[in-house]
Design an enzyme around this catalytic site. Structure first.
Site, PDB file in Angstrom:
ATOM      1  N   CYS A  42     -11.208  11.045  10.422  1.00 10.12           N
ATOM      2  CA  CYS A  42     -11.060  10.982   8.965  1.00 10.12           C
ATOM      3  C   CYS A  42     -11.895   9.530   8.527  1.00 10.12           C
ATOM      4  O   CYS A  42     -13.179   9.596   8.177  1.00 10.12           O
ATOM      5  CB  CYS A  42      -9.878  11.329   8.510  1.00 10.12           C
ATOM      6  SG  CYS A  42      -9.048  12.829   8.546  1.00 10.12           S
ATOM      7  N   ARG A  43     -10.896   8.610   8.666  1.00  9.97           N
ATOM      8  CA  ARG A  43     -11.349   7.164   8.028  1.00  9.97           C
ATOM      9  C   ARG A  43     -12.154   6.541   8.996  1.00  9.97           C
ATOM     10  O   ARG A  43     -13.240   6.185   8.199  1.00  9.97           O
ATOM     11  CB  ARG A  43     -10.067   6.550   7.811  1.00  9.97           C
ATOM     12  CG  ARG A  43      -8.974   7.026   6.778  1.00  9.97           C
ATOM     13  CD  ARG A  43      -7.650   6.353   7.044  1.00  9.97           C
ATOM     14  NE  ARG A  43      -6.819   6.581   8.294  1.00  9.97           N
ATOM     15  CZ  ARG A  43      -5.865   6.012   8.691  1.00  9.97           C
ATOM     16  NH1 ARG A  43      -5.341   5.213   7.722  1.00  9.97           N
ATOM     17  NH2 ARG A  43      -5.123   6.399   9.871  1.00  9.97           N
ATOM     18  N   SER A  44     -12.046   6.380  10.229  1.00  8.67           N
ATOM     19  CA  SER A  44     -12.937   5.558  10.812  1.00  8.67           C
ATOM     20  C   SER A  44     -14.554   6.204  10.964  1.00  8.67           C
ATOM     21  O   SER A  44     -15.383   5.380  10.760  1.00  8.67           O
ATOM     22  CB  SER A  44     -12.530   5.118  12.130  1.00  8.67           C
ATOM     23  OG  SER A  44     -12.139   6.085  13.006  1.00  8.67           O
ATOM     24  N   ASN A  88      -9.579   9.216  14.629  1.00  5.26           N
ATOM     25  CA  ASN A  88     -11.002   8.760  14.567  1.00  5.26           C
ATOM     26  C   ASN A  88     -11.657  10.322  14.207  1.00  5.26           C
ATOM     27  O   ASN A  88     -12.787  10.644  14.585  1.00  5.26           O
ATOM     28  CB  ASN A  88     -11.428   8.545  16.144  1.00  5.26           C
ATOM     29  CG  ASN A  88     -12.915   7.961  16.170  1.00  5.26           C
ATOM     30  OD1 ASN A  88     -13.815   8.547  17.005  1.00  5.26           O
ATOM     31  ND2 ASN A  88     -13.661   7.569  15.139  1.00  5.26           N
TER      32      ASN A  88
END
Length: 158
Positions: free
Chosen positions: A18-20, A16
């Site tokens: 980087c991507r999300s 939680n």
């Protein structure tokens, strides 16, 4: 709890950071630009405990700044309540998906639809790879994928 008739989406990746949070920020801006942000509850979370309490990765923040996408988030882990209070839980890879499906089985009233965010990608790139060990170009790729997927998701849930 999401208000009746309102829509909700939780974006999930491993840590939680980087991507999300990128997906959350992209979707929030898209919903705001479309004038529907008030109809949505939008958040992101982790399958792991590694980064709880931390801000998004500085490279992700820099990427969002370059694209004028506001990003404010503190990493948290997925909770049992998330499976009952979010209508959609969209994750980044197969590992996230199996973790979420396993956790959902432990929640009696799980109503969330758990899917790969990439399942909405018009370019059919199912997996959004973790850019943590990569460089700026990897964060840029995550941003581009999130942009395509979030647009298609928003269109599928007017």
């Amino acid at each position: 709890m999401a208000a009746p008739g309102s829509k909700s989406v939780l974006f999930v990746c491993l840590g939680n950071i980087c991507r999300s949070p990128i997906a959350e920020a992209v979707f929030r801006k898209m919903a705001a630009d479309s004038g529907v942000v008030d109809q949505w509850r939008i958040d992101s979370a982790a399958t792991s405990t590694y980064e709880i309490g931390n801000p998004p990765d500085h490279r992700g923040q820099a990427c969002m700044k370059r694209h004028n996408v506001p990003m404010r988030h503190v990493a948290r882990q997925v909770t049992k309540d998330d499976f009952m209070s979010f209508s959609h839980i969209l994750c980044m890879d197969d590992s996230n998906l199996s973790d979420l499906n396993r956790k959902a089985k432990q929640v009696k009233n799980s109503t969330a639809k758990i899917e790969l965010l990439g399942s909405y990608d018009p370019e059919k790139e199912l997996i959004i790879k973790d850019p943590y060990y990569g460089g700026d170009e990897d964060f840029e790729k995550v941003y581009e994928q999130c942009l395509r997927c979030c647009k298609a998701f928003l269109e599928a849930n007017p």
